[in-house]
Scaffold this active site. Structure first.
Site, PDB file in Angstrom:
ATOM      1  N   PRO A  93     -49.322   2.691  -7.538  1.00 40.12           N
ATOM      2  CA  PRO A  93     -48.062   2.976  -6.984  1.00 40.12           C
ATOM      3  C   PRO A  93     -48.099   0.757  -7.068  1.00 40.12           C
ATOM      4  O   PRO A  93     -49.192   0.605  -6.001  1.00 40.12           O
ATOM      5  CB  PRO A  93     -47.686   3.288  -5.518  1.00 40.12           C
ATOM      6  CG  PRO A  93     -49.522   3.686  -5.856  1.00 40.12           C
ATOM      7  CD  PRO A  93     -50.087   3.924  -6.783  1.00 40.12           C
ATOM      8  N   GLY A  95     -46.691  -2.411  -5.632  1.00 36.59           N
ATOM      9  CA  GLY A  95     -46.274  -3.004  -4.016  1.00 36.59           C
ATOM     10  C   GLY A  95     -46.871  -1.871  -2.648  1.00 36.59           C
ATOM     11  O   GLY A  95     -46.387  -1.205  -2.015  1.00 36.59           O
ATOM     12  N   GLY A  99     -53.904  -2.026  -4.825  1.00 39.41           N
ATOM     13  CA  GLY A  99     -54.291  -3.499  -5.802  1.00 39.41           C
ATOM     14  C   GLY A  99     -53.928  -3.732  -7.283  1.00 39.41           C
ATOM     15  O   GLY A  99     -54.005  -3.518  -8.284  1.00 39.41           O
ATOM     16  N   SER A 101     -51.615  -4.856  -8.510  1.00 39.16           N
ATOM     17  CA  SER A 101     -51.395  -6.601  -9.461  1.00 39.16           C
ATOM     18  C   SER A 101     -52.680  -6.836 -10.099  1.00 39.16           C
ATOM     19  O   SER A 101     -52.652  -7.142 -11.659  1.00 39.16           O
ATOM     20  CB  SER A 101     -50.476  -7.337  -8.749  1.00 39.16           C
ATOM     21  OG  SER A 101     -51.121  -7.906  -7.989  1.00 39.16           O
ATOM     22  N   ALA A 102     -53.905  -6.357  -8.749  1.00 38.70           N
ATOM     23  CA  ALA A 102     -55.057  -6.809  -9.672  1.00 38.70           C
ATOM     24  C   ALA A 102     -55.798  -6.458 -10.924  1.00 38.70           C
ATOM     25  O   ALA A 102     -56.227  -5.915 -11.608  1.00 38.70           O
ATOM     26  CB  ALA A 102     -56.111  -6.902  -8.975  1.00 38.70           C
ATOM     27  N   ASP A 144     -59.324  -8.364  -3.919  1.00 37.56           N
ATOM     28  CA  ASP A 144     -58.667  -7.966  -4.297  1.00 37.56           C
ATOM     29  C   ASP A 144     -58.897  -7.378  -5.914  1.00 37.56           C
ATOM     30  O   ASP A 144     -59.848  -6.991  -7.017  1.00 37.56           O
ATOM     31  CB  ASP A 144     -57.182  -7.248  -4.713  1.00 37.56           C
ATOM     32  CG  ASP A 144     -56.664  -7.413  -3.650  1.00 37.56           C
ATOM     33  OD1 ASP A 144     -57.098  -7.286  -2.784  1.00 37.56           O
ATOM     34  OD2 ASP A 144     -54.926  -7.227  -3.671  1.00 37.56           O
TER      35      ASP A 144
END
Ligand code: MEV
Length: 307
Positions: A93, A95, A99, A101-102, A144
């Site tokens: 999920p 936000g 992690g 985005s990483a 991250d």
């Protein structure tokens, strides 16, 4: 999906936020929840096809972490823009402090470098993703991208090589999702404002968090789950003091402690997102997970360490 390149999610067990100010933190990969990327012939240029967002991102989109990453990789390998579509999907999920985005950047980095015929080491992937993360997170510490790229538990200090360490036993964790999407960039920015206003107070909290993290590392190595749990509770209190709590995080922390968790804390940026609880054993892990789902929230089980 043809042979996807994947990357795990992560949770921070100790030290989030303080890690931005040079203090240590401990993070573990969540291998059961991953981002996946796979390539196919393009439509004349390089496109990242973010399937979950229904969004196609090209190199011209300078505000995207994926185009920043792809530009950097092409420059590093001195290659021209390929005619390639990289499809991307993620079980993490957004936000949520796990992690996402990483993990998505790492999966894209692996798919693109494979297509370009370059073999990147963990630290090279981590560095490329770190630069891309700055677009999303502002002033990330680098924890991250590190835990996601290395896919192993790490003791991390900003600017230093990550250390791996042995766990004295298996640790059974439950992750509970408040369902509230929170921007890490925003919570990190809010902490910075407080730090600028009250540097002594905030530095004191960061020092206390650093002590908890050091104690946490020792307790993990010794396999002392009761001590790990207590330190997680202490870390959670301190995270509330630096202003990154949320009533729903409190609700899930209390719920898991009532259900017998040895300790519980928010994890990642806070302000919503996820919390993590430590269970006594695999059976209680399943029970705690069920309690969270019964209350109407998503929950996942993950473990780390050795028996
Ligand atoms: C985010 O997963 C962890 C934070 O400490 C930010 C960072 O380290 O970049 C909140």
């Amino acid at each position: 999906m043809k042979n996807p390149f994947t990357a795990p999610g992560k949770i921070i067990l100790f030290g989030e936020h303080a890690v931005v100010y040079g203090k240590p933190a401990i993070a573990i990969p969540v291998s059961g929840m991953r981002a996946s990327a796979w390539s196919e012939p393009g439509e004349g240029k390089l496109t990242i096809n973010a399937l979950d967002l229904n969004e196609k991102i090209g190199l011209e989109n300078k505000a995207s972490q994926f185009s920043v990453l792809a530009q950097a990789l092409l420059a590093k390998t001195k290659q021209k823009e390929p005619n390639l579509t990289i499809n991307l999907t993620s079980k993490l999920p957004q936000g949520s402090g796990m992690g996402s985005s990483a993990a998505t950047s790492t999966a894209v980095c692996k798919a693109l470098s494979n297509y370009l015929g370059v073999d990147l080491e963990h630290n090279q992937i981590s560095e490329l993703v770190f630069d891309a993360e700055k677009i999303v997170h502002g002033t990330p510490s680098g924890i991250d991208n590190t835990v996601v790229a290395y896919e192993s538990p790490v003791y991390f200090v900003k600017g230093e090589d990550p250390l791996t360490f042995d766990s004295g036993r298996n640790f059974y964790l439950v992750i509970g999702d408040t369902g509230i999407e929170a921007s890490t960039k925003e919570t990190v920015g809010n902490v910075r404002k407080l730090w600028e206003k009250e540097p002594n107070l905030m530095n004191g909290y960061f020092d206390e968090i650093a002590n908890v993290t050091e104690g946490g590392k020792m307790a993990i190595e010794e396999g002392n789950k009761e001590a790990v749990g207590e330190l997680m509770n202490k870390n959670h209190e301190l995270l509330n003091k630096i202003g990154v709590g949320h009533p729903l995080l409190e609700k899930l922390v209390d719920l898991t402690l009532d259900a017998g968790a040895l300790g519980a804390k928010l994890t990642g940026g806070g302000g919503g997102g996820n919390m993590v609880a430590l269970a006594n054993n695999a059976e209680e892990q399943a029970e705690i997970c069920e309690k969270i789902t019964e209350a109407g929230y998503r929950a996942y089980q993950t473990t780390f360490g050795e028996d």
